[in-house]
Design a protein around this motif. Structure first.
Motif, PDB file in Angstrom:
ATOM      1  N   ASP A 112       0.820  -1.164  -0.061  1.00 47.22           N
ATOM      2  CA  ASP A 112       0.003   0.030  -0.097  1.00 47.22           C
ATOM      3  C   ASP A 112       0.921   1.063   0.119  1.00 47.22           C
ATOM      4  O   ASP A 112       1.710   1.519   0.833  1.00 47.22           O
ATOM      5  N   THR A 113       0.676   2.129  -1.169  1.00 44.36           N
ATOM      6  CA  THR A 113       1.590   3.154  -1.013  1.00 44.36           C
ATOM      7  C   THR A 113       0.891   4.245  -1.870  1.00 44.36           C
ATOM      8  O   THR A 113       0.014   4.226  -2.786  1.00 44.36           O
ATOM      9  N   ALA A 114       1.392   5.538  -1.505  1.00 46.50           N
ATOM     10  CA  ALA A 114       1.026   6.755  -2.499  1.00 46.50           C
ATOM     11  C   ALA A 114       2.210   6.729  -3.526  1.00 46.50           C
ATOM     12  O   ALA A 114       3.245   6.016  -3.592  1.00 46.50           O
ATOM     13  N   LEU A 115       2.009   7.283  -4.498  1.00 46.05           N
ATOM     14  CA  LEU A 115       3.233   7.680  -5.560  1.00 46.05           C
ATOM     15  C   LEU A 115       4.249   8.469  -4.971  1.00 46.05           C
ATOM     16  O   LEU A 115       3.972   9.377  -4.026  1.00 46.05           O
ATOM     17  N   SER A 116       5.476   8.015  -5.255  1.00 42.84           N
ATOM     18  CA  SER A 116       6.545   8.765  -4.578  1.00 42.84           C
ATOM     19  C   SER A 116       7.561   8.650  -5.522  1.00 42.84           C
ATOM     20  O   SER A 116       7.934   7.947  -6.472  1.00 42.84           O
ATOM     21  N   TYR A 117       8.516   9.852  -5.529  1.00 40.65           N
ATOM     22  CA  TYR A 117       9.806  10.079  -6.224  1.00 40.65           C
ATOM     23  C   TYR A 117      10.607   8.918  -5.995  1.00 40.65           C
ATOM     24  O   TYR A 117      11.757   8.460  -6.895  1.00 40.65           O
ATOM     25  N   ASP A 118      10.771   8.412  -5.058  1.00 41.64           N
ATOM     26  CA  ASP A 118      11.492   7.256  -4.417  1.00 41.64           C
ATOM     27  C   ASP A 118      11.333   5.978  -5.471  1.00 41.64           C
ATOM     28  O   ASP A 118      12.411   5.099  -5.773  1.00 41.64           O
ATOM     29  N   MET A 119      10.304   5.945  -6.123  1.00 46.61           N
ATOM     30  CA  MET A 119      10.046   4.838  -7.241  1.00 46.61           C
ATOM     31  C   MET A 119      11.259   4.793  -8.252  1.00 46.61           C
ATOM     32  O   MET A 119      11.391   4.049  -8.954  1.00 46.61           O
ATOM     33  N   LYS A 120      11.339   6.114  -8.553  1.00 45.13           N
ATOM     34  CA  LYS A 120      12.507   6.351  -9.817  1.00 45.13           C
ATOM     35  C   LYS A 120      13.672   5.697  -9.237  1.00 45.13           C
ATOM     36  O   LYS A 120      14.519   5.130 -10.217  1.00 45.13           O
ATOM     37  N   LEU A 121      13.981   5.607  -8.112  1.00 50.30           N
ATOM     38  CA  LEU A 121      15.369   4.810  -7.788  1.00 50.30           C
ATOM     39  C   LEU A 121      15.283   3.501  -8.146  1.00 50.30           C
ATOM     40  O   LEU A 121      16.172   2.775  -8.487  1.00 50.30           O
TER      41      LEU A 121
END
Length: 227
Positions: free
Chosen positions: A141-150
């Protein structure tokens, strides 16, 4: 290719390297999954993204019945150990561990995490699974995050299992962005339609994904697919 079976809500069973890995088992309390025989599920590993009831409800019974290895963050792993789970492996964000089915990295998620008895479930997370035949991302479960780019920078993601139910997590628009961030065109949906709060228009979601050049796969409960 690996085989995945959907057990409703956010629960997927994945066959990898002749091992079965079960994610976030919330099955027996889910009326939509009433036809699933929980006692028949065979799991070598049970991976828990965070502590909410709708992700851990069947974890204890399935783990004990199969003498499986439970993998989660430190707080959740210890909580289950106190319930008699003998085989468990605690992790924390950014850490990786090699198991006999592949390498697991516990990654950031933006969500709360409280266990059913009110205990702290630590900080919510997701998993990147790198195995002999590829790599996939289970977001939890998560919100969108710029960490996903990593994740996209470090791994070649074949497909992502993403929440699309909105309200408590990402909706389809943010899930499409998340797929862009991690670098995949294939999205397997989860955390939608189980409760009134997260009911969605599935045809509209498929259309939005298609228009964005994504393949949104929504399995029926009990259905399997090879990817």
């Amino acid at each position: 290719m690996i085989e995945l079976t959907y057990y409703g809500h956010s629960s997927y069973l994945v066959n990898i390297n002749q091992k079965t890995v079960l994610f976030d088992p919330f099955i027996s309390p889910n009326p939509k999954a009433s036809r699933v025989d929980v006692e028949a599920i065979k799991a070598d590993y049970v991976l828990i993204s965070h502590g909410h009831e709708d992700h851990v409800a069947d974890a204890e019974s399935i783990t004990k019945a199969n003498n499986a290895m439970l993998v989660s963050n430190y707080e959740i792993a210890v909580w289950f150990a106190e319930k008699g789970i003998e085989r468990y492996h605690p992790m924390n964000h950014g850490g990786s561990k090699e198991f006999d089915f592949g390498k697991v990295k516990y990654v950031h998620a933006v969500h709360s995490s409280t266990l059913p008895d009110g205990s702290s479930g630590g900080v919510a997370g997701g998993f990147v699974i790198k195995h002999d035949e590829g790599c996939f991302y289970y977001a939890g479960d998560t919100a969108l995050s710029y960490d996903m780019k990593l994740i996209g920078e470090e791994f070649k993601i074949d497909f992502a299992i993403l929440p699309i139910g909105d309200n408590f997590t990402m909706g389809i628009k943010d899930a499409i962005k998340a797929a862009d961030f991690v670098g995949t065109k294939k999205i397997l949906g989860m955390h939608y339609d189980t409760f009134p709060y997260i009911e969605i228009d599935t045809e509209a979601a498929k259309k939005a994904a298609m228009e964005a050049g994504k393949d949104l796969i929504l399995l029926n409960i009990g259905e399997s697919i090879r990817l």
